[in-house]
Scaffold this motif. Structure first.
Motif, PDB file in Angstrom:
ATOM      1  N   GLU A  44       0.693  -1.475  -0.081  1.00  0.00           N
ATOM      2  CA  GLU A  44       0.020   0.140  -0.223  1.00  0.00           C
ATOM      3  C   GLU A  44       0.825   1.286  -0.113  1.00  0.00           C
ATOM      4  O   GLU A  44       0.655   2.261  -0.836  1.00  0.00           O
ATOM      5  CB  GLU A  44      -0.853  -0.099   1.286  1.00  0.00           C
ATOM      6  CG  GLU A  44      -2.111  -1.188   1.057  1.00  0.00           C
ATOM      7  CD  GLU A  44      -2.952  -0.969   2.509  1.00  0.00           C
ATOM      8  OE1 GLU A  44      -4.147  -1.262   2.189  1.00  0.00           O
ATOM      9  OE2 GLU A  44      -2.351  -1.056   3.484  1.00  0.00           O
ATOM     10  N   VAL A  49      -1.876   3.746  -2.130  1.00  0.00           N
ATOM     11  CA  VAL A  49      -3.230   3.832  -2.080  1.00  0.00           C
ATOM     12  C   VAL A  49      -3.539   2.720  -0.830  1.00  0.00           C
ATOM     13  O   VAL A  49      -2.802   1.746  -0.750  1.00  0.00           O
ATOM     14  CB  VAL A  49      -4.037   3.293  -3.257  1.00  0.00           C
ATOM     15  CG1 VAL A  49      -3.881   4.406  -4.417  1.00  0.00           C
ATOM     16  CG2 VAL A  49      -3.395   1.965  -3.831  1.00  0.00           C
ATOM     17  N   LEU A  51      -5.607  -0.424   0.137  1.00  0.00           N
ATOM     18  CA  LEU A  51      -6.097  -1.609  -0.575  1.00  0.00           C
ATOM     19  C   LEU A  51      -7.227  -2.273   0.098  1.00  0.00           C
ATOM     20  O   LEU A  51      -8.190  -2.797  -0.233  1.00  0.00           O
ATOM     21  CB  LEU A  51      -5.082  -2.554  -0.849  1.00  0.00           C
ATOM     22  CG  LEU A  51      -3.995  -2.112  -1.936  1.00  0.00           C
ATOM     23  CD1 LEU A  51      -2.713  -3.373  -2.083  1.00  0.00           C
ATOM     24  CD2 LEU A  51      -4.433  -1.941  -3.389  1.00  0.00           C
ATOM     25  N   THR A  62     -11.141  -2.216  -0.471  1.00  0.00           N
ATOM     26  CA  THR A  62     -11.389  -0.796  -1.184  1.00  0.00           C
ATOM     27  C   THR A  62     -11.706  -1.104  -2.640  1.00  0.00           C
ATOM     28  O   THR A  62     -11.561  -2.082  -3.276  1.00  0.00           O
ATOM     29  CB  THR A  62     -10.247   0.288  -0.882  1.00  0.00           C
ATOM     30  OG1 THR A  62      -9.328  -0.136  -1.684  1.00  0.00           O
ATOM     31  CG2 THR A  62      -9.946   0.508   0.467  1.00  0.00           C
ATOM     32  N   ASN A  63     -12.301   0.124  -2.957  1.00  0.00           N
ATOM     33  CA  ASN A  63     -12.598   0.181  -4.791  1.00  0.00           C
ATOM     34  C   ASN A  63     -11.153  -0.150  -5.353  1.00  0.00           C
ATOM     35  O   ASN A  63     -10.993  -0.871  -6.490  1.00  0.00           O
ATOM     36  CB  ASN A  63     -13.237   1.487  -5.131  1.00  0.00           C
ATOM     37  CG  ASN A  63     -14.535   1.689  -4.609  1.00  0.00           C
ATOM     38  OD1 ASN A  63     -15.304   0.387  -4.530  1.00  0.00           O
ATOM     39  ND2 ASN A  63     -15.257   2.602  -4.344  1.00  0.00           N
ATOM     40  N   GLU A  64     -10.107   0.471  -5.036  1.00  0.00           N
ATOM     41  CA  GLU A  64      -8.801   0.530  -5.444  1.00  0.00           C
ATOM     42  C   GLU A  64      -8.428  -0.848  -5.394  1.00  0.00           C
ATOM     43  O   GLU A  64      -7.747  -1.474  -6.326  1.00  0.00           O
ATOM     44  CB  GLU A  64      -7.839   1.363  -5.122  1.00  0.00           C
ATOM     45  CG  GLU A  64      -8.155   2.861  -5.424  1.00  0.00           C
ATOM     46  CD  GLU A  64      -9.134   3.731  -4.494  1.00  0.00           C
ATOM     47  OE1 GLU A  64      -9.605   4.800  -4.956  1.00  0.00           O
ATOM     48  OE2 GLU A  64      -9.786   2.904  -3.587  1.00  0.00           O
ATOM     49  N   GLY A  65      -8.515  -1.521  -4.275  1.00  0.00           N
ATOM     50  CA  GLY A  65      -8.051  -2.730  -3.915  1.00  0.00           C
ATOM     51  C   GLY A  65      -9.057  -3.860  -4.842  1.00  0.00           C
ATOM     52  O   GLY A  65      -8.119  -4.808  -5.259  1.00  0.00           O
ATOM     53  N   LYS A  66     -10.255  -3.765  -4.933  1.00  0.00           N
ATOM     54  CA  LYS A  66     -11.078  -4.769  -5.770  1.00  0.00           C
ATOM     55  C   LYS A  66     -10.366  -4.480  -7.311  1.00  0.00           C
ATOM     56  O   LYS A  66      -9.930  -5.808  -8.102  1.00  0.00           O
ATOM     57  CB  LYS A  66     -12.591  -4.415  -5.961  1.00  0.00           C
ATOM     58  CG  LYS A  66     -13.155  -4.575  -4.707  1.00  0.00           C
ATOM     59  CD  LYS A  66     -14.604  -4.181  -4.917  1.00  0.00           C
ATOM     60  CE  LYS A  66     -15.193  -4.166  -3.454  1.00  0.00           C
ATOM     61  NZ  LYS A  66     -16.865  -4.127  -3.740  1.00  0.00           N
ATOM     62  N   GLN A  67     -10.099  -3.502  -7.740  1.00  0.00           N
ATOM     63  CA  GLN A  67      -9.459  -3.171  -9.082  1.00  0.00           C
ATOM     64  C   GLN A  67      -8.033  -3.778  -9.411  1.00  0.00           C
ATOM     65  O   GLN A  67      -7.905  -4.517 -10.144  1.00  0.00           O
ATOM     66  CB  GLN A  67      -9.487  -1.826  -9.623  1.00  0.00           C
ATOM     67  CG  GLN A  67      -8.838  -1.496 -10.833  1.00  0.00           C
ATOM     68  CD  GLN A  67      -8.876  -0.123 -11.274  1.00  0.00           C
ATOM     69  OE1 GLN A  67      -9.110   0.727 -10.668  1.00  0.00           O
ATOM     70  NE2 GLN A  67      -8.623   0.262 -12.508  1.00  0.00           N
ATOM     71  N   PHE A  68      -7.230  -3.673  -8.392  1.00  0.00           N
ATOM     72  CA  PHE A  68      -5.940  -3.997  -8.382  1.00  0.00           C
ATOM     73  C   PHE A  68      -5.809  -5.730  -8.128  1.00  0.00           C
ATOM     74  O   PHE A  68      -5.143  -6.396  -8.720  1.00  0.00           O
ATOM     75  CB  PHE A  68      -4.741  -3.385  -7.321  1.00  0.00           C
ATOM     76  CG  PHE A  68      -3.666  -3.732  -7.224  1.00  0.00           C
ATOM     77  CD1 PHE A  68      -2.788  -3.316  -8.451  1.00  0.00           C
ATOM     78  CD2 PHE A  68      -3.042  -4.490  -6.383  1.00  0.00           C
ATOM     79  CE1 PHE A  68      -1.475  -3.775  -8.390  1.00  0.00           C
ATOM     80  CE2 PHE A  68      -1.754  -4.978  -6.176  1.00  0.00           C
ATOM     81  CZ  PHE A  68      -0.995  -4.559  -7.213  1.00  0.00           C
TER      82      PHE A  68
END
Length: 307
Positions: A44, A49, A51, A62-68
């Protein structure tokens, strides 16, 4: 952060995202929960960001975590598959391949080729699921699926096997008893066997009109309605009425003289695809690739004869 350290932190993150906790991820990876938590925190910090949303009782992306997580999982799988493919480069394909396919297509066009498949790849174990339902590749462990229709799922790779069409048919015994219709309007005086989709609607029959347009036949009161296509074919063979059958079922029976095609100058068969699908991967395991190429070869040959 060194590349090897970054990969370690990414693997910890992926496992934690799948397990839902650092403790369970640690058990899978052979680490301590503290080490997994530290790896994720390091990642992170490196990415800049957050995660995971962390509480004392839960761990959620998080939304960023889902995408990553989605993208990183694919990248790690590709790396693992590349290593496995290199190790097996000079080894015959081996292992289990799980395939889902429609019952009638499987019985008629796949099972007859299984002996050749076993001879060509004796170290592959094939598991066949004869069903037409929607499947979850990841949760159910499938490698390949064969489906017919208007395929929409862009998350899967779809390789076309053939374009399929349908025919209006009846058995000779039915036509001897009830007469042969020579125009779609005459079908109102006949016993019609309809098929119902799983979502409840009847499969439509389309006919060309005098002005060149297409119109569906009114199927409000068919004599018989079925959801299973093989049962529908059996009912037609028994002389219970006139039906619309896919050509992969109809043509062999027409060639044997068991069914007779009707209204060929009027009937319009909307083309639909038969496809082989697998998850969106750049690298397929040798065992999966071998079975996929074999099925594409054999089924394409079969459907070329059907038309």
């Amino acid at each position: 952060m060194q590349k090897t350290d970054e990969l370690r932190t990414i693997i910890s993150f992926i496992q934690a995202s799948q397990s839902g906790s650092f403790t369970q991820a640690a058990e899978v990876l052979g680490l301590t929960p503290a080490a997994v938590s530290k790896n994720v925190s390091t990642l992170e910090k490196s990415l800049g960001v957050r995660l995971f949303n962390r509480t004392t009782r839960s761990l959620s992306l998080t939304n960023e975590g889902k995408q990553f997580a989605e993208q990183a999982k694919i990248a790690v799988e590709l790396l693992a598959q590349a290593s496995e493919n290199l190790r097996q480069a000079n080894v015959a394909p081996q292992g289990k391949v799980k395939l889902s396919l429609p019952p009638s297509i499987g019985r008629l066009y796949v099972v007859p080729h299984l002996s050749e498949l076993q001879q060509r790849y004796p170290q592959i174990q094939l598991e066949l699921d004869f069903d037409n339902r929607v499947i979850d590749f990841v949760q159910e462990g499938f490698d390949l699926v064969i489906r017919g229709g208007n395929i929409q799922d862009s998350t899967l790779i779809s390789r076309k096997i053939a374009i399929m069409r349908q025919s209006i048919v009846a058995s000779p015994i039915y036509l001897q008893q009830k007469g042969t219709p020579h125009h779609p309007n005459a079908l109102a005086q006949h016993h019609l066997i309809a098929r119902r989709f799983s979502h409840g609607k009847l499969v439509p029959w389309y006919f060309r009109q005098a002005d060149g347009s297409l119109a569906p036949l009114e199927l409000s009161q068919p004599s018989l309605v079925m959801t299973d296509i093989e049962a529908l074919a059996d009912a037609t063979l028994q002389g219970l009425g006139i039906a619309q059958l896919p050509n992969y079922l109809a043509h062999p029976l027409i060639a044997q003289g068991k069914l007779q095609p009707l209204l060929k100058d009027y009937h319009h068969s909307e083309p639909y695809e038969l496809v082989l699908q697998y998850p969106h991967r750049a690298l397929l395991a040798p065992r999966v690739k071998a079975v996929a190429e074999f099925l594409l070869e054999k089924l394409s040959q079969e459907y070329a004869l059907i038309g």
